[in-house]
Every structure is written in structure tokens, then in C-alpha cells.
Design a protein around this motif. Structure first.
Motif, mmCIF file in Angstrom:
data_model
loop_
_atom_site.group_PDB
_atom_site.id
_atom_site.type_symbol
_atom_site.label_atom_id
_atom_site.label_comp_id
_atom_site.label_asym_id
_atom_site.label_seq_id
_atom_site.Cartn_x
_atom_site.Cartn_y
_atom_site.Cartn_z
ATOM 1 N N PRO A 124 0.780 -1.246 -0.067
ATOM 2 C CA PRO A 124 0.075 -0.101 0.057
ATOM 3 C C PRO A 124 0.871 1.318 -0.166
ATOM 4 O O PRO A 124 1.910 1.315 0.726
ATOM 5 C CB PRO A 124 -0.929 -0.271 1.221
ATOM 6 C CG PRO A 124 0.033 -0.783 2.235
ATOM 7 C CD PRO A 124 0.593 -2.091 1.166
ATOM 8 N N ALA A 125 0.277 2.306 -0.723
ATOM 9 C CA ALA A 125 1.076 3.458 -0.965
ATOM 10 C C ALA A 125 1.220 4.243 0.560
ATOM 11 O O ALA A 125 0.194 4.251 1.150
ATOM 12 C CB ALA A 125 0.436 4.385 -1.911
ATOM 13 N N ILE A 126 2.595 4.564 0.877
ATOM 14 C CA ILE A 126 2.288 5.408 2.097
ATOM 15 C C ILE A 126 2.041 6.791 1.828
ATOM 16 O O ILE A 126 2.733 7.577 0.959
ATOM 17 C CB ILE A 126 3.977 5.281 2.549
ATOM 18 C CG1 ILE A 126 4.488 3.951 2.692
ATOM 19 C CG2 ILE A 126 4.286 6.206 3.825
ATOM 20 C CD1 ILE A 126 5.952 3.807 2.953
ATOM 21 N N LYS A 127 1.187 7.111 2.769
ATOM 22 C CA LYS A 127 0.803 8.561 2.656
ATOM 23 C C LYS A 127 1.731 9.582 3.290
ATOM 24 O O LYS A 127 2.240 9.792 4.393
ATOM 25 C CB LYS A 127 -0.657 8.610 3.533
ATOM 26 C CG LYS A 127 -1.337 10.100 3.299
ATOM 27 C CD LYS A 127 -2.745 10.048 3.827
ATOM 28 C CE LYS A 127 -3.193 11.293 3.822
ATOM 29 N NZ LYS A 127 -4.626 11.431 4.349
ATOM 30 N N GLU A 128 2.287 10.567 2.497
ATOM 31 C CA GLU A 128 3.184 11.606 2.931
ATOM 32 C C GLU A 128 2.584 12.709 3.101
ATOM 33 O O GLU A 128 1.397 13.233 2.908
ATOM 34 C CB GLU A 128 4.211 11.689 1.422
ATOM 35 C CG GLU A 128 4.927 10.524 1.125
ATOM 36 C CD GLU A 128 5.901 10.935 -0.139
ATOM 37 O OE1 GLU A 128 7.433 10.749 0.304
ATOM 38 O OE2 GLU A 128 5.208 11.062 -0.997
ATOM 39 N N THR A 129 3.480 13.625 3.890
ATOM 40 C CA THR A 129 2.998 14.946 4.484
ATOM 41 C C THR A 129 3.883 15.724 4.011
ATOM 42 O O THR A 129 4.886 15.461 3.430
ATOM 43 C CB THR A 129 2.958 15.073 5.947
ATOM 44 O OG1 THR A 129 4.012 14.457 6.630
ATOM 45 C CG2 THR A 129 1.749 13.794 6.323
#
Length: 662
Positions: A124-129
């Protein structure tokens, strides 16, 4: 002596029966004799032999070796005596027992295979900030990088919101999500930090400033090129916007700075002055003395050309069919390993064969090309562009600022002749004329791979006069609609893609030249790529030309030159001439050439502005001499009518030069 740990007791002793060690760490167990007639069984390590087999069966499988204390009894070897015992009857071995470990159920039970399970699982794609990514050498510290990243993301978000609120046909596809915006900002900030380590702050500030001034169309182009790459195929051959810094109706004021001087280009194929009558007579005499023998332009064979078909066999040329390579030889770039592997040999890209290999393509006849101006004039005389007090106007009803034209050529018994002529207005790109041409000589080869002209195009062509008469009967367009194209013109796709819209045809190259000259005056800029070829095949000497070969010179200078396809891809980001064996489209090439001149005009305007030139009421004003008096009115470049109105007075230029020297 160390005690055995049982690690080797499953390995047969290498000495076998000759072993004399009392406590041997290897195995001396008796193994059953191999039955060659029995079916093949799996390897021993894949199964566990039954431990409850009859001991007697094991003992009788091979001769028994017993310890003997008296060496005189029987045949003794190394303290052991071999006793031959009778072989028992062949018995069926007991079935193998299935281990309980193989009978236990698997936990968890296996799932049945599905179509999705055949592919590798994706993480799953890692959600970046909005947190700058870590890199080996941080150029400005986490705090400053975070500040720059927020500004970068803010400008991207502003442009993205404009797309979402606009009326673009692909608004839903081109609008980025919040995660995609964050990723785009992180990617651009990280790339700047890695590639511009020492000037990171300046580069990132300039990028933020550029985003503040960026138009929505430019942002869409950036999104398609970097984020929505899959939408590039849908874009097709859409022309990207060309920013010249001037309105479209004022771009002509830069053309005087782009005009090519032909005086030093005669050795590269240009014919600036028509050959005289004496030159033509001399060229005809040389052809008659050679008995019409020529050198093939493809295979370099010598052959003879007949003015009319030979009576015996109807041939137009001699020396049989022509075998040639249609592609130019190519030599790979040198490498450091060439000293070991040897130098690379030139190959033909068309068939990947070496330079001296026989041709991969065959033509029925040999062909030739004439490049000398005198010889060309002997077939069809050159003319200077005639004075035209009332040149024809474009489809929009306006006077033409410049004309871009392109020609397609084929081989005939008279040489390399004109078979299609196309002209478009500059900078709008409206089609002015696009016609097929009947050459003077008998056609040998239409050169379809490059010209794009096929025999079917000639058979379906409509005479130009009939096409003009039919267009004259059409009702006038309603007010406010687009002006219809002129007779014999097409603004749509090439003929090879539109069989229902055949090209008109003219009777001779002279008629095609008259159509072109109807839009020209001697001061009208004529634009082309390698324009000496087009001018020579039309037999026209025009004093005001703009050649993209000169605007975009090769680093090694003439006669080396860049191709139109490469220049269009590099400077305009557009793919042309993608038809392969179907050939080129002169309408597409003419428009691409005109757009290249627009790009060059924008670059030249920036350079002139750096030198002090200014724009004043649609005119380009040269820099004032320091401390000198104001120059008279009318000396601005761009005042008046046509290119003549755009030229600076020569005397005024000399006066300016003297003032600068003082």
C-alpha cells in the motif's frame, strides 16, 4: 581420539570394507542390493525408509561380512572374512508408511488461486505529508526546506484549483488530489535539493516565482509531462503554446533580424541569381556530349536515360534494376573499449547490414538528381520573384506578413522534380495552397518513402481549375464564421488519411510556381527548412528568405545540418514525420517550420531586449546612443507596411554607429 556426535553416521565410510578403525564415525550398515529391474523410486532424502523391514531381507540382500579372528579360515582381508551365502527368493517389499507429519492439516488452509493472486502483491502506498524528505547532504536545514516546500505546495494548489474550477474538457483527469499535490511538491523540492545543492535557495525561490506567474495552460502542460504521463497519448499532435513575448499580429516585427544572407551560401546549393543564357547553352551542350549518361542517386551506378521509351522494350533507363539502401549509414559512438574490441563499423539502419553489403531495397529503374544551377536552368529556367502590386491575401482576408512553404520531390527522366507544393501563412499557419504537380519528365519513382505522394493520389486528383470553379459556386459563409480555405487548399489531415478529399493537381511546375508567387512580393519573407532545395526545384530566386537551417545551426557548421524532425521535437516538443514508409506530409512540415521560426523570433526578441531594444506602439526601437540627440521619427523597426516598413535606413545606421564610436 574425539567421541562421535552422530553427524556422520548416515554417510557411508569412504574405505568401505577396507576400514580398520574400530570406532569409525562413518556408517558401516549393510544396504540392500539395488534391483535394476524395479521401477525407479524417488530419492532417499525425499522419503523416509520403513524401519520395520524384515532384518533377514536386509541381511540377504548382499554378501555378509563377519569379523574373523583367524586369518587362515577362508579368504581374509584386513581382518575381515567374506562369506558367500545363498541368495533368498525375490520377495515384494513392504509398502512404505506415510508419516503422520504429512497427514496433518495445513494451518491456515490454502486459498484457491484467483486472477488477482497471480500477480505480485503490491504494498500500500505510504501517505506523505509536507515534510521534506531526507537526503544525504541537506542544503539548507529542515526548517528552511519546510518553509520553501509549503510555498511550493501553495502555488501548485492554487493552479490546481483553477483547473478544477475551469472548463477544460479533461478537467477531472488533470485535477490532482491532495496526496498527488503533496507528492509533486516533495518530488520537485527533493530534485532541487539533490541537483542544485550549492544554490538550492535561489533555485527554489525562482521556481516559486515562476509558479506564481505561470498560466493555467502551462501548468496543464507540466502536469501532462510529469504527472499525468498517460495523457500524452490522448494529446496526440497538439501544438504546445509558443510564447514569443508579442501578440500574434506583431510577431512580424522581429523577422528582419532573422532574414538569411544568401551571398555566402552559393557553395551550399543556393542559387541567388538566375543563370544566364550562355550558362544554359553550355549545360545543354554538356548533357548532349555525355549521351545522357547519369550516375544513380541511390546505388551510384552509371546508366543512360532516354527522353522517350525505347522501341525494343519500352525502357526509360539502362543497366537493369536498382538495388540500394534507403537509409544513410550510421556509425555508433566511440567507446573506451574500442581499443580492445576494435573500431565499430558503419551499418545501414534499414537492414542492420555493414557498409559494403548489397542493397536491401529494389527499384525497377535507376534515378538521378541534378544540383548544379546551370543544369537545373537547362530543364526549367529560373526567375526572380516578380513585382506584385496586389498580392493575394490569406483566408482571413489580411495581408500576409510572411509565407512558409515546403515541397515534395520525385524522380523523373528530367531529374529530381517537383510533385507537390504547399504554402501556409505565417504566423497563423493557414493553408494557402496545397497542390500536386505534374513533372516535366516521365516519372521514374515518386519517392513515396520521403515524399508521401502515391500513384493513387495522382489518379484521384482533381484539376485545379475544376476545383476552383466548384469552390466558386459554394454559398458564402455566414457572418462571423471562419473564412473557407482558398481553392486548392486543405486545412485537414493528409490525403493518405482522407480519401474523400483529394488534392487538386496543376499541369506543370511553372503553374505551381505562379500560384506561390501570387502571394509573394520580393520583400515578403519566404520561410523554409533547407529552403535551397525547395527554391531550386521551383526555380525561384527570392531575395528575402528565412531558413531554419541557419537559425538553428549545427555545431560543426555547414554542410552539416539538423533535421526538421529533430528540431521540432527539441524546441517545440512535437512529433512530426511519424508515418514511416508512408512518407512525409508537406503541410505538416510547413507548419512545423513556421512554428520553429516563431520560437526563434521569441528567442531573438529576448536577446534584443537585453541589448537595449524596446517595444513602442508595435514597433521595435533600437537602443539610443549614449549622450546623443533623439533620433528622428520613423526609424523604429516595425513602422510602415510589410517588411519594407521594418527596415532601418542605412544612413541612419551609419549615423548611429558614428555616435557610438564617439
Amino acid at each position: 581420539m574425539f567421541s562421535t556426535t552422530g553427524l556422520f553416521k548416515g554417510i557411508p565410510c569412504p574405505e568401505g570394507e577396507r576400514c580398520t578403525i574400530i570406532h569409525c564415525i562413518f556408517s558401516h550398515e549393510l544396504r540392500p542390493q539395488v534391483n535394476l529391474d524395479a521401477p525407479e523410486e524417488p530419492a532417499a532424502k525425499k522419503r523416509k525408509l520403513d524401519q520395520d523391514l524384515d532384518a533377514a531381507t536386509k541381511a540377504t540382500a548382499n554378501p555378509v561380512t563377519v569379523k574373523s579372528g583367524n586369518a587362515n579360515k577362508g579368504f581374509a582381508t584386513n581382518g575381515f572374512t567374506t562369506v558367500n551365502q545363498p541368495k533368498p527368493a525375490v520377495t515384494t517389499p513392504a509398502p512404505l508408511k506415510i508419516l503422520k507429519t504429512l497427514q496433518r492439516p495445513v494451518s491456515p488452509p490454502p486459498k484457491p488461486p484467483t486472477a488477482s493472486s497471480k500477480t505480485a502483491p503490491t504494498k500500500p502506498a505510504i501517505k506523505e505529508t509536507l515534510n521534506p524528505r531526507m537526503i544525504p547532504h541537506d542544503p539548507a536545514g529542515h526548517g528552511k526546506r519546510t518553509l520553501f516546500l509549503k510555498h511550493l505546495h501553495g502555488e501548485m494548489e492554487r493552479l490546481n484549483n483553477q483547473i478544477a474550477k475551469g472548463a477544460h474538457p479533461k478537467r477531472a483527469v488533470l485535477t490532482l488530489t491532495s496526496d498527488e499535490l503533496i507528492k509533486a511538491a516533495l518530488d520537485e523540492e527533493e530534485k532541487t535539493a539533490r541537483e542544485n545543492h550549492k544554490v538550492y535557495a535561489n533555485v527554489i525561490k525562482m521556481r516559486v516565482a515562476a509558479l506564481k506567474k505561470m498560466a493555467v495552460e502551462d501548468w496543464i502542460t507540466h502536469v501532462i509531462a510529469t504527472i499525468r504521463i498517460d495523457q500524452q497519448e490522448d494529446q496526440g499532435n497538439v501544438v504546445p503554446p509558443i510564447d514569443t513575448g508579442l501578440p500574434l499580429d506583431q510577431e512580424h516585427i522581429v523577422l528582419p533580424h532573422l532574414i538569411t544572407d544568401q551571398t555566402n551560401l552559393a557553395k551550399h546549393g543556393y542559387v541567388p541569381i538566375p543563370p544566364t543564357e550562355d550558362d544554359i547553352v553550355e549545360a545543354k551542350a554538356a548533357v548532349a556530349a555525355s549521351l545522357n549518361y547519369e550516375v544513380c542517386d541511390r546505388c551510384k551506378s552509371r546508366f543512360r536515360v532516354f527522353d522517350e521509351r525505347r522501341e525494343e522494350d519500352g525502357a526509360l533507363t539502362t543497366n537493369g534494376p536498382c538495388r540500394y539502401h534507403w537509409a544513410k549509414p550510421f556509425t555508433a559512438r566511440r567507446e573506451k573499449t574500442d581499443a580492445i574490441k576494435g573500431p565499430k563499423q558503419a551499418i545501414y539502419p534499414c537492414c542492420q547490414e555493414l557498409l559494403e553489403s548489397p542493397g536491401c531495397t529494389q527499384c525497377e529503374t535507376h534515378v538521378f538528381k541534378v544540383s548544379d544551377g546551370k543544369r537545373l536552368a537547362s530543364v526549367m529556367p529560373f526567375i526572380n520573384t516578380p513585382h506584385n502590386p496586389r498580392p493575394a491575401k490569406g483566408p482571413n482576408g489580411k495581408t500576409l506578413d510572411a509565407v512558409t512553404f515546403d515541397c515534395e520531390m520525385g524522380y523523373s527522366t528530367s531529374g529530381f522534380e517537383l510533385i507537390r507544393l504547399t504554402a501556409v501563412s505565417w504566423p497563423e499557419g493557414h493553408c494557402l495552397v496545397d497542390v500536386l504537380v505534374r513533372p516535366q519528365g516521365t516519372i521514374l519513382d515518386l519517392n513515396t518513402r520521403w515524399s508521401g505522394v502515391t500513384p493513387e493520389m495522382y489518379s484521384n486528383a482533381v484539376p485545379y481549375e475544376e476545383k476552383a470553379a466548384m469552390d466558386a459556386l459554394l454559398p458564402p459563409p455566414p457572418p462571423g464564421s471562419d473564412v473557407p480555405p482558398l481553392p486548392g487548399t486543405r486545412d485537414s489531415t493528409p490525403l493518405k488519411d482522407t480519401a474523400s478529399d483529394p488534392l487538386p493537381i496543376v499541369s506543370s511546375p511553372v503553374a505551381a510556381r505562379d500560384l506561390l508567387c501570387s502571394f509573394l512580393t520580393p520583400s515578403t519573407p519566404l520561410i523554409g527548412h533547407g529552403i535551397e532545395n525547395d527554391l531550386n526545384v521551383v526555380r525561384l530566386c527570392h531575395p528575402t528568405i528565412i531558413d531554419t537551417i541557419i537559425l538553428f545551426p549545427h555545431p560543426r557548421g555547414l554542410p552539416y545540418r539538423f533535421g526538421l524532425k529533430m528540431l521540432t521535437k527539441r524546441h517545440l516538443g512535437r512529433d512530426i514525420q511519424m508515418g514511416g514508409a508512408l512518407g512525409h506530409d508537406s503541410l505538416e512540415d510547413a507548419r512545423a517550420t513556421g512554428d520553429l521560426v516563431r520560437y526563434a523570433a521569441g528567442q531573438r526578441l529576448k536577446r534584443l531586449q537585453r541589448e537595449g531594444w524596446t517595444l513602442d506602439n508595435g514597433a521595435l526601437m533600437p537602443p539610443l546612443p549614449p549622450g546623443g540627440p533623439p533620433l528622428p521619427e520613423g526609424r523604429a523597426l516595425g513602422a510602415g507596411s510589410g517588411v519594407k516598413r521594418q527596415r532601418i535606413d542605412v544612413e541612419q545606421q551609419d549615423a548611429n554607429k558614428k555616435l557610438r564610436e564617439e
